[in-house]
Scaffold this motif. Sequence first.
Motif, short mmCIF file in Angstrom:
data_model
loop_
_atom_site.label_atom_id
_atom_site.label_comp_id
_atom_site.label_asym_id
_atom_site.label_seq_id
_atom_site.Cartn_x
_atom_site.Cartn_y
_atom_site.Cartn_z
N VAL A 86 -13.12 -101.90 -38.59
CA VAL A 86 -14.38 -101.34 -38.11
C VAL A 86 -14.72 -100.05 -38.86
O VAL A 86 -15.86 -99.82 -39.27
N LEU A 87 -13.70 -99.23 -39.12
CA LEU A 87 -13.93 -97.99 -39.87
C LEU A 87 -14.38 -98.28 -41.30
O LEU A 87 -15.10 -97.48 -41.90
N SER A 88 -13.96 -99.42 -41.84
CA SER A 88 -14.37 -99.72 -43.22
C SER A 88 -15.67 -100.52 -43.25
O SER A 88 -16.06 -101.03 -44.30
N GLY A 89 -16.35 -100.62 -42.11
CA GLY A 89 -17.70 -101.15 -42.10
C GLY A 89 -17.87 -102.57 -41.56
O GLY A 89 -19.00 -103.06 -41.46
N LEU A 90 -16.78 -103.24 -41.23
CA LEU A 90 -16.93 -104.57 -40.61
C LEU A 90 -17.35 -104.36 -39.16
O LEU A 90 -16.66 -103.69 -38.40
N GLY A 91 -18.48 -104.92 -38.78
CA GLY A 91 -19.00 -104.64 -37.46
C GLY A 91 -19.13 -105.85 -36.56
O GLY A 91 -19.30 -105.73 -35.35
N THR A 138 -19.17 -100.48 -33.52
CA THR A 138 -19.16 -99.32 -34.40
C THR A 138 -18.14 -98.31 -33.88
O THR A 138 -17.85 -98.26 -32.69
N PRO A 139 -17.59 -97.48 -34.79
CA PRO A 139 -16.57 -96.52 -34.37
C PRO A 139 -17.17 -95.34 -33.61
O PRO A 139 -18.24 -94.85 -33.96
N LEU A 151 -13.19 -92.34 -35.30
CA LEU A 151 -13.29 -91.65 -36.58
C LEU A 151 -12.11 -90.68 -36.75
O LEU A 151 -11.57 -90.52 -37.84
N ASP A 152 -11.70 -90.06 -35.63
CA ASP A 152 -10.61 -89.10 -35.68
C ASP A 152 -9.25 -89.78 -35.93
O ASP A 152 -8.26 -89.11 -36.21
N LEU A 153 -9.22 -91.09 -35.84
CA LEU A 153 -7.98 -91.83 -36.12
C LEU A 153 -7.77 -92.08 -37.61
O LEU A 153 -6.72 -92.57 -38.02
N ARG A 154 -8.79 -91.78 -38.42
CA ARG A 154 -8.67 -92.06 -39.85
C ARG A 154 -7.44 -91.38 -40.46
O ARG A 154 -6.76 -91.96 -41.32
N VAL A 155 -7.15 -90.16 -39.99
CA VAL A 155 -6.00 -89.43 -40.53
C VAL A 155 -4.70 -90.21 -40.25
O VAL A 155 -3.87 -90.41 -41.13
N THR A 156 -4.55 -90.68 -39.01
CA THR A 156 -3.36 -91.44 -38.64
C THR A 156 -3.25 -92.73 -39.46
O THR A 156 -2.18 -93.06 -39.99
N LEU A 200 -0.52 -88.87 -35.25
CA LEU A 200 -0.63 -89.58 -33.98
C LEU A 200 -0.56 -88.60 -32.81
O LEU A 200 -1.31 -88.71 -31.84
N ALA A 201 0.33 -87.63 -32.94
CA ALA A 201 0.52 -86.65 -31.87
C ALA A 201 -0.71 -85.75 -31.73
O ALA A 201 -1.16 -85.47 -30.61
N GLU A 202 -1.29 -85.33 -32.86
CA GLU A 202 -2.49 -84.49 -32.80
C GLU A 202 -3.64 -85.27 -32.15
O GLU A 202 -4.38 -84.74 -31.33
N TRP A 203 -3.76 -86.53 -32.52
CA TRP A 203 -4.81 -87.37 -31.94
C TRP A 203 -4.61 -87.47 -30.42
O TRP A 203 -5.55 -87.33 -29.64
N GLY A 204 -3.38 -87.71 -30.02
CA GLY A 204 -3.07 -87.84 -28.59
C GLY A 204 -3.43 -86.58 -27.81
O GLY A 204 -3.98 -86.64 -26.71
N ASP A 205 -3.14 -85.43 -28.40
CA ASP A 205 -3.45 -84.16 -27.72
C ASP A 205 -4.95 -83.91 -27.65
O ASP A 205 -5.44 -83.31 -26.70
#
Lengths: 160, 160
Positions: A44-49, A92-93, A98-103, B107-112
Amino acid sequence: MTNLIGRLRNETRSKSNYRRLHCTIAQALSVFGDQWTLLILRDVLSGLGRYEEIQRSLGLSRNLLALRLRDLDEQGLLRREAISGTRRFTYTPTEQCLDLRVTILALAEWGDRWRPDPDGPRLTITEQGTGAPVTLGFIRKHDKIAVDIDAVAVKRRIKG
Amino acid sequence: MTNLIGRLRNETRSKSNYRRLHCTIAQALSVFGDQWTLLILRDVLSGLGRYEEIQRSLGLSRNLLALRLRDLDEQGLLRREAISGTRRFTYTPTEQCLDLRVTILALAEWGDRWRPDPDGPRLTITEQGTGAPVTLGFIRKHDKIAVDIDAVAVKRRIKG
């Protein structure tokens, strides 16, 4: 067969125990502990909706995908919108997603380093414009200076 | 009951499908897709080295913990060493495991942020020495300059 069922039952029981753990990682993983979940979010983040696009990308069973998409909508990770004139939906995200992108990218970088593909890296992460390779790391919040991971202190608050 | 078993069987089947996916995230998750796994690794990374310590920390069943520790040793994430004069072992993190700190902390930062505890953050990440708060972000490899996530381009190589 009995063994298999016994093992699966144990897994289920331990999953619910794990939801009760007071820990930020446990909190996060209780949302996307299922391996498919992160893959769906990546799509979903890469645009598949659309349902069909995600189903084709991952090849998982339609029931399982429908179940996961409903969970992710309820958890606030995806926004589900009806396509007018049809009984179908697009996904859509949300901000949370969106904040999960880092993980997801942390996991992806690890996978490329430690379970590499013989044909080379499966992922390239660059700065738009310059094309300079980038990677995940620690940054001081106030002045955006990079800090080496070995100079980082992590403190967990123990529930008192 | 039949439904439950049916559902569990589907989950098992889909897990093995998922191992075959050509994708860096799938590769990474096939190692620690089980939710306990990341929690065990977090414990070992934070200095718990003995079976009993980890068992007490997580409260999971002894069988399940033994199984996961053996898997992690085989996968090269933990190093198992006999405690001399006993039949027991200590577990220490390997390089692969140390490299997972970024993922675990992401993951931990996201959880918090998104599943916060009413009593406040469960985790603080700071720079040793200065005590300045740090967070995960993207850094250019050649000059260590921070790059905003919205200025980052991610490209996946599609297996040809």
